[in-house]
Design a protein around this motif. Structure first.
Motif, PDB file in Angstrom:
ATOM      1  N   ALA A  47       0.836  -1.207   0.000  1.00  0.00           N
ATOM      2  CA  ALA A  47       0.000   0.000   0.000  1.00  0.00           C
ATOM      3  C   ALA A  47       0.867   1.251   0.000  1.00  0.00           C
ATOM      4  CB  ALA A  47      -0.930  -0.006   1.213  1.00  0.00           C
ATOM      5  N   THR A 113      -0.343   5.456   5.431  1.00  0.00           N
ATOM      6  CA  THR A 113      -0.452   4.000   5.534  1.00  0.00           C
ATOM      7  C   THR A 113      -0.150   3.451   6.922  1.00  0.00           C
ATOM      8  OG1 THR A 113       1.846   3.755   4.800  1.00  0.00           O
ATOM      9  CG2 THR A 113       0.124   3.695   3.103  1.00  0.00           C
ATOM     10  N   VAL A 232      -4.245   1.330  -3.958  1.00  0.00           N
ATOM     11  CA  VAL A 232      -4.251   1.109  -2.507  1.00  0.00           C
ATOM     12  C   VAL A 232      -5.494   0.340  -2.073  1.00  0.00           C
ATOM     13  CG1 VAL A 232      -3.647   2.199  -0.322  1.00  0.00           C
ATOM     14  CG2 VAL A 232      -3.236   3.423  -2.437  1.00  0.00           C
TER      15      VAL A 232
END
Length: 420
Positions: A47, A113, A232
């Motif tokens: 991600a 993230t 993502v």
């Protein structure tokens, strides 16, 4: 240890205490030595790379990043594609180490993230909110330290836009298809999306009504344009349907963020996927404290004169800009704010209660989720709503209770929202 080496790791592998500043590099190095050859099922490293590479390689920011920098990022992507371990190291080249824009994007993406990392240039160690020094990531994102990137487009990139200022009224559906496709290929956001055009209705997010091979459908004077992208863990779809040459196309936007929040092995526990939809007519102008029924984006009406078409594409450009500047590249902060009633200046967005409750569950706000459920139930009962509407509310609330439990236990939910 290399002084220009950044260490990155899946956040769940570290269970110790936050190190002191003087010890943070050594702790990161030892953690890397322990986990560098252990494969991972986590998704945070990937991600982070998706966010980082998307922005570094975005043409809108190309003046910040040289071809050498983009090749460096591509090398990282190639390494990740060969298989990920729980901890990885990135050797930062001298050229990148001197570029504040690289560090700006790096700190934006680690903040987004929650990945575990150690970055030697500024001596920052962090896993989500656990940081050494304290609040280091937020401090690094202050404009006076690392200035936010601004969109800078080269003149050679902007040049084709001039071709879009003069439109000829299409005389056939193939001409209309060519006009719309060319416009999408040149628009600043949609030029980076995958475009599919079918002669029949189709939807990549909802399979209802789809046929098996839409690309083989006969031309019956109907066009369905689908622009898609996955970033993502979020699948984006912008859909345009043109039925007549005299009436403007119909538009809808959808996001499927099931993969972003629900681990694969838990997705079967939910009866449906997590899908958000936003129509252009759901976005209204707001004047003062009053809401206006007038749509913020004028995308309906006649479409049979050059002026009509020019106005349509002008508003379409603004609509796409609004969507992707707020929700693109995996960002959900704006949607979370809308669910809590915090709207953009001068705009009111009509959110279906299903989407509102879903965002509250993803925000792990059980109390407010229950309050809003009771509010919507009261509104429906006072207005003598149909039993089907009340049933839909009950189904949505039941789904959101399951969703709340899953993301809380899996640790995949959004950060709690602080209402403005």
């Amino acid at each position: 240890m290399l002084l220009n080496t950044i260490y990155l790791w899946e956040p769940e592998i570290f269970t110790g205490k936050v190190p002191a500043e003087d010890d943070s590099q050594q702790v990161a190095f030892e953690l890397h030595q322990q986990y560098r050859n252990i494969s991972t099922h986590g998704k945070t490293l990937q991600a982070w790379l998706d966010l980082f590479s998307d922005k570094i390689c975005d043409p809108q920011y190309q003046l910040y990043f040289s071809e050498q920098t983009q090749q460096w990022v591509q090398g990282i992507k190639d390494r990740f594609a060969q298989g990920l371990c729980a901890s990885v190291q990135l050797d930062v080249l001298e050229h990148e180490a001197q570029n504040d824009a690289v560090y700006r994007v790096f700190y934006e993406t680690v903040h987004e993230t929650g990945i575990g990392f150690y970055e030697p240039n500024y001596n920052v160690w962090a896993i989500g909110e656990l940081q050494s020094p304290e609040n280091a990531v937020s401090n690094m994102l202050q404009p006076y330290l690392l200035e936010p990137l601004k969109i800078k487009v080269l003149e050679s990139i902007a040049e084709p836009q001039k071709q879009l200022n003069h439109f000829q009224t299409p005389q056939s559906m193939p001409e209309a298809e060519q006009l719309i496709s060319q416009w999408f290929e040149q628009q600043s956001y949609t030029q980076h999306l995958k475009l599919d055009v079918f002669n029949v209705a189709h939807d990549f997010i909802s399979n209802w009504g789809n046929i098996g091979r839409p690309e083989l459908a006969l031309d019956t004077g109907y066009r369905c344009f689908l622009l898609t992208q996955k970033q993502v863990g979020i699948f984006y779809q912008l859909k345009m349907v043109l039925r007549k040459l005299t009436v403007s196309p119909m538009l809808s936007f959808a996001m499927d963020f099931t993969d972003r929040f629900i681990p694969d092995q838990l997705q079967q526990q939910l009866p449906e996927r997590l899908i958000f939809r936003l129509r252009s007519m759901d976005v209204h102008k707001r004047i003062g404290l009053k809401n206006n029924a007038e749509p913020h984006f004028a995308l309906t009406g006649r479409w049979d004169t050059p002026t009509d078409i020019q106005d349509f594409f002008t508003n379409l450009d603004a609509y796409i800009e609004f969507i992707f500047s707020n929700l693109g590249q995996g960002r959900l902060e704006a949607l979370q704010a809308w669910a809590y009633g915090d709207m953009p200046s001068g705009i009111q967005i009509d959110l279906d209660f299903r989407f509102e409750l879903m965002m509250l569950a993803l925000s792990q706000d059980q109390l407010y989720l229950q309050q809003r459920y009771q509010y919507h139930k009261g509104v429906l009962m006072q207005s003598n709503a149909r039993a089907s509407d009340l049933g839909l509310l009950e189904e949505s609330y039941t789904l959101c209770q399951k969703l709340f439990k899953i993301v809380t236990e899996a640790g995949t939910g959004l950060q709690p929202y602080v209402k403005n």
